[in-house]
Scaffold this active site. Structure first.
Site, PDB file in Angstrom:
ATOM      1  N   HIS A 166       0.790  -1.232   0.000  1.00 15.61           N
ATOM      2  CA  HIS A 166       0.000   0.000   0.000  1.00 15.61           C
ATOM      3  C   HIS A 166       0.826   1.287   0.000  1.00 15.61           C
ATOM      4  CE1 HIS A 166       0.922   0.262   4.291  1.00 15.61           C
ATOM      5  NE2 HIS A 166       0.552   1.525   4.217  1.00 15.61           N
TER       6      HIS A 166
HETATM    7  C1  UD1 Z   1      -1.945   6.238   5.276  1.00 18.32           C
HETATM    8  C2  UD1 Z   1      -0.633   6.737   5.889  1.00 18.32           C
HETATM    9  C3  UD1 Z   1       0.359   5.595   5.930  1.00 18.32           C
HETATM   10  C4  UD1 Z   1      -0.226   4.378   6.622  1.00 18.32           C
HETATM   11  C5  UD1 Z   1      -1.536   4.003   5.935  1.00 18.32           C
HETATM   12  C6  UD1 Z   1      -2.193   2.819   6.595  1.00 18.32           C
HETATM   13  C7  UD1 Z   1      -0.135   9.126   5.426  1.00 18.32           C
HETATM   14  C8  UD1 Z   1       0.723  10.053   4.666  1.00 18.32           C
HETATM   15  N1  UD1 Z   1      -0.037   7.808   5.103  1.00 18.32           N
HETATM   16  O1  UD1 Z   1      -1.646   5.863   3.931  1.00 18.32           O
HETATM   17  O2  UD1 Z   1       1.503   6.010   6.660  1.00 18.32           O
HETATM   18  O3  UD1 Z   1       0.680   3.305   6.543  1.00 18.32           O
HETATM   19  O4  UD1 Z   1      -2.417   5.144   5.997  1.00 18.32           O
HETATM   20  O5  UD1 Z   1      -3.208   2.304   5.791  1.00 18.32           O
HETATM   21  O6  UD1 Z   1      -0.851   9.554   6.301  1.00 18.32           O
HETATM   22  N2  UD1 Z   1      -8.515   5.610   0.360  1.00 18.32           N
HETATM   23  C9  UD1 Z   1      -9.754   5.014   0.260  1.00 18.32           C
HETATM   24  N3  UD1 Z   1     -10.493   4.845   1.399  1.00 18.32           N
HETATM   25  C10 UD1 Z   1     -10.051   5.249   2.606  1.00 18.32           C
HETATM   26  C11 UD1 Z   1      -8.799   5.866   2.707  1.00 18.32           C
HETATM   27  C12 UD1 Z   1      -8.046   6.026   1.568  1.00 18.32           C
HETATM   28  O7  UD1 Z   1     -10.191   4.649  -0.822  1.00 18.32           O
HETATM   29  O8  UD1 Z   1     -10.766   5.056   3.609  1.00 18.32           O
HETATM   30  C13 UD1 Z   1      -7.699   5.780  -0.861  1.00 18.32           C
HETATM   31  C14 UD1 Z   1      -7.927   7.118  -1.527  1.00 18.32           C
HETATM   32  O9  UD1 Z   1      -7.753   6.952  -2.915  1.00 18.32           O
HETATM   33  C15 UD1 Z   1      -6.773   7.938  -0.977  1.00 18.32           C
HETATM   34  C16 UD1 Z   1      -5.668   6.915  -0.907  1.00 18.32           C
HETATM   35  O10 UD1 Z   1      -6.325   5.708  -0.511  1.00 18.32           O
HETATM   36  O11 UD1 Z   1      -6.432   9.032  -1.778  1.00 18.32           O
HETATM   37  C17 UD1 Z   1      -4.587   7.269   0.093  1.00 18.32           C
HETATM   38  O12 UD1 Z   1      -5.155   7.479   1.385  1.00 18.32           O
HETATM   39  P1  UD1 Z   1      -4.329   8.256   2.518  1.00 18.32           P
HETATM   40  O13 UD1 Z   1      -5.089   8.244   3.789  1.00 18.32           O
HETATM   41  O14 UD1 Z   1      -3.874   9.555   1.991  1.00 18.32           O
HETATM   42  O15 UD1 Z   1      -3.014   7.396   2.663  1.00 18.32           O
HETATM   43  P2  UD1 Z   1      -2.800   5.812   2.828  1.00 18.32           P
HETATM   44  O16 UD1 Z   1      -2.170   5.285   1.604  1.00 18.32           O
HETATM   45  O17 UD1 Z   1      -3.994   5.117   3.359  1.00 18.32           O
END
Ligand code: UD1
Length: 383
Positions: A219
């Site tokens: 991820h």
């Molecule tokens: C975040 C953390 C990472 C952690 C991870 C655990 C940051 C910078 N990164 O990464 O350190 O290891 O969480 O999972 O804070 N999305 C969904 N549904 C959700 C959440 C996210 O579809 O409920 C998708 C969206 O396209 C979003 C992307 O995932 O843009 C990234 O989500 P984001 O919360 O920015 O970062 P993670 O990759 O989840």
């Protein structure tokens, strides 16, 4: 009564908060009051809400519902939301876990309001400032009043950045207190390991036999958002499953699902779909994850938490990154850094599958990190 405001927002933070909440409930009910804020960084039920229920974290009193956005917008929205809540609740400290954007926002907001920041999982470094998490954790550490390092490596990193690990009491933002406390995730793995076996039917559901499958998760943004790395990782998993005739179970983070749909080579994707040994599934619960970790032959991951859980359950682990915050596991030969290079991933699998002399030193404490942290909060934050 000490009042703390705990900020969660992403899946791993719920896991860590569970250990702290449990310690407060069972040992410090009369001395610590906890108010939980969910920033809403993760909003899919199977990334956050279900974990809150499953792990017994107290129901968040607030949800900022920030959702996904650019780093700047997400961070800014959390800051604005937290600002009002901290002013209203007036806690003795704000407790933050790890290195997500929710962590960074909490540290900025609380420190500017002169509210002590407690950083749990302090001192971890990948020494790669291109990682968003590296910036978050460095900033948070340097805005904290109490820092809890899970490992001796973390403690050493803080010392190298100028923290006085023997600072005199009382602690403040100008004179922070640094502690080595062990890892909250070990507290949880010990607590949930047996429960999980009773509560999870995932082995049956996926028709898996102990030690006859590989668990993989991907991820990290530099793996998902870089098509070359993403394709190399999926090629290697497909190759391992075919050449070793072993099932690979891959619960997909929504971010990875989007990236796979957008950037995986069509031929490769079709081949993976036709390969009955590649089981790509939706994100799973904590209990299911633990059961898969406990029963896997090996783990292949870019997750920080899963690298360690592999070790807790004595499973070798190929790390899909070029660096790790848990270098003790690399140096001790339990885990191998393979980056996103197809040949290196396959070679690392081969090395670990043939290795017989694993050892499991107590890098992460004794499973009582949460109690230690609560004691220190009471000792150093109560008026
Ligand atoms: C975040 C953390 C990472 C952690 C991870 C655990 C940051 C910078 N990164 O990464 O350190 O290891 O969480 O999972 O804070 N999305 C969904 N549904 C959700 C959440 C996210 O579809 O409920 C998708 C969206 O396209 C979003 C992307 O995932 O843009 C990234 O989500 P984001 O919360 O920015 O970062 P993670 O990759 O989840």
């Amino acid at each position: 009564m000490l009042k703390i405001l705990t900020v969660i927002g992403a899946r791993p933070q719920v896991i860590k908060a569970a250990a702290l909440s449990r310690a407060i409930r069972t040992n410090f009910q009369n001395s610590i009051q906890e108010v939980i804020v969910d920033t809403g960084q993760h909003y899919d039920a199977n990334l956050l809400k279900n974990f809150i229920d499953e792990l017994g974290v107290s129901v968040p009193a607030y949800n900022l519902n920030v959702g996904s956005d650019s780093h700047a917008a997400q961070t800014a929205k959390i800051i604005i939301g937290l600002d009002t809540i901290i002013e209203k609740e007036n806690p003795d400290a704000v407790v933050l876990f790890g290195d997500t954007n929710s962590t960074l926002s909490g540290a900025l907001t609380a420190s500017k309001l002169d509210c002590p920041v407690v950083h749990i999982e302090a001192g971890l470094r990948s020494f790669n400032r291109q990682m968003p998490e590296e910036i978050n954790r460095i900033a948070c550490d340097h805005l904290s009043t109490l820092l809890f390092a899970p490992t001796l490596g973390g403690l050493e990193n803080l010392e190298n950045e100028g923290f006085n690990i023997k600072a005199p009491i009382p602690y403040s933002l100008n004179n922070p207190g640094v502690f080595h406390c062990g890892d909250l995730m070990l507290d949880n793995s010990i607590y949930f390991a047996e429960l999980a076996e009773k509560n999870s039917s995932i082995l049956n559901d996926l028709e898996l036999r102990p030690n006859e499958f590989v668990l993989s998760t991907v991820h990290r943004d530099n793996n998902t958002d870089n098509p070359e790395r993403l394709n190399a990782i999926f090629r290697s998993l497909n190759q391992i499953s075919k050449s070793k005739k072993i099932t690979v179970v891959l619960p997909l983070h929504p971010r990875t699902k989007k990236a796979v749909d957008a950037s995986l080579n069509t031929e490769l994707y079709d081949d993976i779909k036709a390969n009955g040994l590649m089981k790509i599934i939706s994100p799973i619960s904590f209990m299911d994850t633990i059961v898969l970790e406990k029963n896997a032959q090996m783990i292949i991951t870019d997750s920080g938490g899963i690298q360690k859980e592999a070790f807790f359950f004595k499973k070798p682990c190929v790390v899909l990154r070029n660096e790790s915050e848990w270098m003790e596991l690399i140096h001790n030969g339990n885990n191998i850094l393979a980056g996103a290079d197809e040949q290196e991933i396959v070679a690392a699998y081969e090395v670990l599958i043939n290795k017989t002399d694993f050892t499991y030193p107590g890098f992460y404490g004794d499973g009582k990190a949460a109690i230690f942290i609560c004691q220190k909060l009471i000792e150093h934050l109560s008026e």
